[in-house]
Design a protein around this motif. Sequence first.
Motif: not given
Length: 113
Positions: A3, A6-8, A10-11, A78-79, A81-82, A85-86
């Motif tokens: 996870y 994947n975030l890394d 995406t960002f 992925p958007l 998920e990001a 997280w935010i």
Amino acid sequence: MQYASNLDRTFHALADSTRRSMIHALARGKAQSAGELGRKFRSAQPTISKHLKVLEQAGLVERTIEGRIHRFRLHQRPLREAGGWITRHQAFWTGAVSQLGVLLAEGVGDDHK
């Protein structure tokens, strides 16, 4: 761990303004070829291909091949998920700042007693 990885990705993909603009262009829902996207950004085809590869590696776009034409479509998971997280971190920091404000207000009140 996956996870976070994947975030890394995406960002990292979102860190570039051209890639964010590509996502915006693809958000209309219509698949577009690399050439169509390249004309919108007035960039050389190799540059567009590199940006699309980063977006694809992050899972933000999905490629389909129709003969010699590569079409790209936005993949929103992925958007989301990001964004989640935010939102979680924003809620934490908003709560922490509010709590700090309360503690500071209580501390100021103690000095005047």
